[in-house]
Structure formats: C-alpha cells, structure tokens
Design a protein around this motif. Sequence first.
Motif, PDB file in Angstrom:
ATOM      1  N   LYS A 224       0.830  -1.213   0.000  1.00 29.49           N
ATOM      2  CA  LYS A 224       0.000   0.000   0.000  1.00 29.49           C
ATOM      3  C   LYS A 224       0.859   1.255   0.000  1.00 29.49           C
ATOM      4  O   LYS A 224       0.581   2.223  -0.718  1.00 29.49           O
ATOM      5  N   CYS A 225       1.896   1.259   0.830  1.00 28.42           N
ATOM      6  CA  CYS A 225       2.768   2.434   0.871  1.00 28.42           C
ATOM      7  C   CYS A 225       3.567   2.570  -0.423  1.00 28.42           C
ATOM      8  O   CYS A 225       3.823   3.684  -0.884  1.00 28.42           O
ATOM      9  N   LYS A 226       3.941   1.457  -0.996  1.00 21.30           N
ATOM     10  CA  LYS A 226       4.695   1.512  -2.249  1.00 21.30           C
ATOM     11  C   LYS A 226       3.843   2.116  -3.362  1.00 21.30           C
ATOM     12  O   LYS A 226       4.302   3.003  -4.104  1.00 21.30           O
ATOM     13  N   GLU A 227       2.610   1.670  -3.462  1.00 14.66           N
ATOM     14  CA  GLU A 227       1.713   2.193  -4.503  1.00 14.66           C
ATOM     15  C   GLU A 227       1.451   3.688  -4.299  1.00 14.66           C
ATOM     16  O   GLU A 227       1.496   4.482  -5.251  1.00 14.66           O
ATOM     17  N   THR A 228       1.197   4.083  -3.076  1.00 16.62           N
ATOM     18  CA  THR A 228       0.934   5.497  -2.767  1.00 16.62           C
ATOM     19  C   THR A 228       2.154   6.352  -3.087  1.00 16.62           C
ATOM     20  O   THR A 228       2.036   7.451  -3.641  1.00 16.62           O
ATOM     21  N   THR A 229       3.321   5.848  -2.755  1.00 14.11           N
ATOM     22  CA  THR A 229       4.560   6.588  -3.017  1.00 14.11           C
ATOM     23  C   THR A 229       4.839   6.700  -4.506  1.00 14.11           C
ATOM     24  O   THR A 229       5.250   7.766  -4.991  1.00 14.11           O
ATOM     25  N   LEU A 230       4.628   5.630  -5.232  1.00 16.43           N
ATOM     26  CA  LEU A 230       4.827   5.673  -6.688  1.00 16.43           C
ATOM     27  C   LEU A 230       3.930   6.721  -7.339  1.00 16.43           C
ATOM     28  O   LEU A 230       4.347   7.418  -8.275  1.00 16.43           O
ATOM     29  N   ASN A 231       2.716   6.856  -6.832  1.00 15.64           N
ATOM     30  CA  ASN A 231       1.804   7.885  -7.349  1.00 15.64           C
ATOM     31  C   ASN A 231       2.358   9.280  -7.113  1.00 15.64           C
ATOM     32  O   ASN A 231       2.253  10.164  -7.975  1.00 15.64           O
ATOM     33  N   GLU A 232       2.952   9.499  -5.945  1.00 18.76           N
ATOM     34  CA  GLU A 232       3.524  10.812  -5.630  1.00 18.76           C
ATOM     35  C   GLU A 232       4.765  11.104  -6.483  1.00 18.76           C
ATOM     36  O   GLU A 232       4.964  12.233  -6.923  1.00 18.76           O
ATOM     37  N   ILE A 233       5.574  10.085  -6.704  1.00 13.48           N
ATOM     38  CA  ILE A 233       6.758  10.266  -7.559  1.00 13.48           C
ATOM     39  C   ILE A 233       6.316  10.592  -8.986  1.00 13.48           C
ATOM     40  O   ILE A 233       6.922  11.434  -9.660  1.00 13.48           O
ATOM     41  N   ALA A 234       5.249   9.941  -9.437  1.00 16.02           N
ATOM     42  CA  ALA A 234       4.728  10.206 -10.781  1.00 16.02           C
ATOM     43  C   ALA A 234       4.250  11.648 -10.929  1.00 16.02           C
ATOM     44  O   ALA A 234       4.287  12.228 -12.029  1.00 16.02           O
ATOM     45  N   LYS A 235       3.818  12.249  -9.820  1.00 18.23           N
ATOM     46  CA  LYS A 235       3.388  13.655  -9.839  1.00 18.23           C
ATOM     47  C   LYS A 235       4.573  14.618  -9.823  1.00 18.23           C
ATOM     48  O   LYS A 235       4.389  15.825  -9.971  1.00 18.23           O
ATOM     49  N   GLY A 236       5.773  14.084  -9.570  1.00 23.26           N
ATOM     50  CA  GLY A 236       6.963  14.929  -9.591  1.00 23.26           C
ATOM     51  C   GLY A 236       7.661  15.121  -8.266  1.00 23.26           C
ATOM     52  O   GLY A 236       8.561  15.960  -8.144  1.00 23.26           O
ATOM     53  N   ALA A 237       7.286  14.322  -7.249  1.00 23.68           N
ATOM     54  CA  ALA A 237       7.946  14.441  -5.940  1.00 23.68           C
ATOM     55  C   ALA A 237       9.353  13.862  -6.023  1.00 23.68           C
ATOM     56  O   ALA A 237       9.535  12.690  -6.374  1.00 23.68           O
ATOM     57  N   GLY A 238      10.344  14.672  -5.690  1.00 20.45           N
ATOM     58  CA  GLY A 238      11.733  14.222  -5.718  1.00 20.45           C
ATOM     59  C   GLY A 238      12.246  13.763  -4.375  1.00 20.45           C
ATOM     60  O   GLY A 238      13.340  13.188  -4.280  1.00 20.45           O
ATOM     61  N   VAL A 239      11.460  14.008  -3.319  1.00 16.10           N
ATOM     62  CA  VAL A 239      11.775  13.538  -1.967  1.00 16.10           C
ATOM     63  C   VAL A 239      10.487  13.001  -1.360  1.00 16.10           C
ATOM     64  O   VAL A 239       9.450  13.686  -1.402  1.00 16.10           O
ATOM     65  N   VAL A 240      10.531  11.782  -0.809  1.00 16.87           N
ATOM     66  CA  VAL A 240       9.343  11.195  -0.188  1.00 16.87           C
ATOM     67  C   VAL A 240       9.669  10.756   1.239  1.00 16.87           C
ATOM     68  O   VAL A 240      10.638  10.029   1.469  1.00 16.87           O
ATOM     69  N   PHE A 241       8.872  11.210   2.176  1.00 15.87           N
ATOM     70  CA  PHE A 241       9.027  10.885   3.592  1.00 15.87           C
ATOM     71  C   PHE A 241       7.996   9.826   3.943  1.00 15.87           C
ATOM     72  O   PHE A 241       6.802   9.995   3.680  1.00 15.87           O
ATOM     73  N   GLU A 242       8.443   8.725   4.553  1.00 23.49           N
ATOM     74  CA  GLU A 242       7.542   7.617   4.877  1.00 23.49           C
ATOM     75  C   GLU A 242       7.324   7.532   6.384  1.00 23.49           C
ATOM     76  O   GLU A 242       8.139   6.967   7.110  1.00 23.49           O
ATOM     77  N   ALA A 243       6.246   8.109   6.864  1.00 28.35           N
ATOM     78  CA  ALA A 243       5.881   8.032   8.286  1.00 28.35           C
ATOM     79  C   ALA A 243       4.832   6.936   8.416  1.00 28.35           C
ATOM     80  O   ALA A 243       3.645   7.196   8.584  1.00 28.35           O
ATOM     81  N   ALA A 244       5.297   5.686   8.313  1.00 24.32           N
ATOM     82  CA  ALA A 244       4.326   4.612   8.127  1.00 24.32           C
ATOM     83  C   ALA A 244       4.740   3.269   8.708  1.00 24.32           C
ATOM     84  O   ALA A 244       4.171   2.240   8.341  1.00 24.32           O
ATOM     85  N   GLY A 245       5.708   3.246   9.603  1.00 23.70           N
ATOM     86  CA  GLY A 245       6.123   1.975  10.175  1.00 23.70           C
ATOM     87  C   GLY A 245       6.648   1.032   9.116  1.00 23.70           C
ATOM     88  O   GLY A 245       7.312   1.440   8.159  1.00 23.70           O
ATOM     89  N   GLN A 246       6.307  -0.251   9.261  1.00 24.70           N
ATOM     90  CA  GLN A 246       6.785  -1.252   8.306  1.00 24.70           C
ATOM     91  C   GLN A 246       6.205  -1.019   6.918  1.00 24.70           C
ATOM     92  O   GLN A 246       6.853  -1.306   5.909  1.00 24.70           O
ATOM     93  N   CYS A 247       5.005  -0.481   6.855  1.00 22.04           N
ATOM     94  CA  CYS A 247       4.387  -0.130   5.568  1.00 22.04           C
ATOM     95  C   CYS A 247       5.317   0.782   4.769  1.00 22.04           C
ATOM     96  O   CYS A 247       5.473   0.644   3.550  1.00 22.04           O
ATOM     97  N   GLY A 248       5.970   1.700   5.454  1.00 18.67           N
ATOM     98  CA  GLY A 248       6.830   2.678   4.798  1.00 18.67           C
ATOM     99  C   GLY A 248       8.043   2.085   4.113  1.00 18.67           C
ATOM    100  O   GLY A 248       8.630   2.714   3.224  1.00 18.67           O
ATOM    101  N   LEU A 249       8.421   0.856   4.501  1.00 22.90           N
ATOM    102  CA  LEU A 249       9.555   0.218   3.824  1.00 22.90           C
ATOM    103  C   LEU A 249       9.248   0.012   2.344  1.00 22.90           C
ATOM    104  O   LEU A 249      10.141   0.078   1.496  1.00 22.90           O
ATOM    105  N   GLY A 250       7.977  -0.216   2.050  1.00 21.71           N
ATOM    106  CA  GLY A 250       7.575  -0.339   0.646  1.00 21.71           C
ATOM    107  C   GLY A 250       7.751   0.966  -0.098  1.00 21.71           C
ATOM    108  O   GLY A 250       8.189   0.995  -1.257  1.00 21.71           O
TER     109      GLY A 250
END
Length: 355
Positions: A224-250
Amino acid sequence: MVKRNTWKALALVGVAAGLAVAIAAAAGVGRAAPAKKQATLKIAVVTDIGGLNDKGFNHLAYVGLQRAKAKLGVQTRVYITNTASERKPNLIAAGQQNQLVFGTGFLMFDSIGSVSKAFPSKKFAGIDVPVEAVPENSGANIPNLRGLVFKEQEAGYLAGYIAGLVIKRHPYKGKQRVAAVGANKVPAIVHFLAGYRAGAKKANRNVKVDLVYANDPTFSDQAKCKETTLNEIAKGAGVVFEAAGQCGLGGLNAAKQKKVWGIGVDADQSFLGKHILTSATKKVDVAVFKTIQAFKKNPSGFRGGKDVAFSVKNGGVGYGKLSSKLSKADRTFITKKVEAIRKLIAQGKIKPPAS
C-alpha cells in the motif's frame, strides 16, 4: 617468678577463649546477617503488528529493552502481536508475569487502560498512548498507567527542512515538489506530517508539499505504501518521507527504484541505502530505557496518570545521518542550516505545528 601451674592455668584460659570465638564465628554470632537479595525486576514489551522486523518503531522498543537488560540487570520478555485481536491477550499475559509492561503503539489505547486496571499492583507504559486517549477515564484515574509521547512534529520539521533545502538546490525533473506518506491518520503520524510540511516551507517557500495516506490500519502492508509513493513520484515528488512503520519500507523501496530521495522514520534508516536522504528519528529506545531506569530506582514511586514527553530539547527526537550520496558541499551547507534550526526548536523559538 610465675609458677609453672599458673602458666598452665593461663594457657587453658586462652584455649577456652579461642574455642568460644571459633564457635561464635561458626554460629554467626557477633556479625551482621547477610543482606537479603533483591528480587530481579521483570520487564516486558508488547509489540504492535509488524513485530521486531519493522526496522523502526517496534524494533527500537526492543533495543531499549535489551539495553536495560545489559546495563540494569532486569529480566526481559517480548510478546509479539501478529493481529489486532492479540493486543489485549498479550497485554494480559505480560501483566500476569511482569512488574512493568510496555504497550507499543497508539492502537494499544483501546486495551491498555482496562488491562492496567485489572493489574493495579503492576505498572504499565503506553508508547505513543497519551493518557487522555485511554477510553476508561481520560487516563488520570489509572495511577499505574503512564503515557510515553513524542513531539513528532519537531522531528518531522527537521526532516522537512532538509527536504526543502535539497529540492531547492536540486529540483527533480525541473520541479520543487516533495511528499510525505502516512500509513494511517493516528496522532503521531499527523504530527510527523504537519511538522514536515512546515519545515519544508521554512526552507523553501516555493516548494510544493503533498501529504497523503496509504490507509493501512495494520502499519505493515508494504504494498500500500509503495503504490501510494509511486503515485507521488509520478506527480513529480523528488523527496518522499515515509511516516508509516513497516508499511513505509515499501515506499522507501519505491524511492530507490525510481532514483529519488527517501526519508526514513523512527530509527535512523540510512542502513537501507544511499537513497535515504535522512530520517525523522523518534528515539523509542531512549524512552523505554529511561522509563525502566526510573522504575528500577524507585518502583513504589513510579507514578502513572500522566504523560512523559520526549522532544528535541531532551534528545527524544531528531534527525538521522545525511546520505553520503550528497556532495560534500551539500552536506556542509545542509548540516549548518539544519543545526541552527534544531537549536531554535530546542530553545522554544520555533514551535512546529502538530496538525
């Protein structure tokens, strides 16, 4: 001259006296009884879902517990929570066998109050569980339950400030855009994200900051975190912060795949690779160790019904190492700027927002 029989009499007296001393010594007469050995304290950590392999929150609680075992001589035990239904039974089992029990994670709030009441002679500490969040009584009426809380907004602010500086100096595909991904809307994550946005804006008023949630109630669904992060990168995010526990590893794995910066959480997650720009550190290990230390020093005086807060000022939150992938000039520039901000937060001159 002393007569021979007088010497003989004195010798007999000496022998008798020696025998008396020996007998007294053997019987323990004339010396203090040995001190009674103090019982070893038994301390437990109940993890939340994700267990000790989350490379962050639960793992840090375990690190603090092990430090206490090595340095304070306490007995320790860990109860692993695999599903939501195991939280309360694990807390009960820990309360039956230990003098001090840590419930790890905000989602313990629904069980830790009733379990604390069921074991009034034991002590409990809720990591990320403010006493006011406990349903039974707003916390204050449970004298054996202490909340261990963190000013996550301060750590988030520092991480966001670094993100804002980096994206200003090195735009991603021509964009000054950063993002933060939370697993779910629990208070600690809301605090992290609010601080992150404010810090990024402080460093770079032109930066675009996206705050999004993966909607993972387990904090362990990496997909879930991987999919959400990929969407943000696709929008142009060059830095992504994962405040999500083990989910954030994705999400951090997505950052690595797409060759953008990732920011870790709780632990210094630089061990994941050079794509980790920094981490918003939340020193759960410090909180656990200090709480055990205070309890061992004065078990009967260990008070609940209140929160103990960990902040930049007392070393409870901060930021991790900067990536060695940054140039030396970048690291020098960022370190100087962010250290100035850290000192202002510690002095109370900057107060990052919690929401």
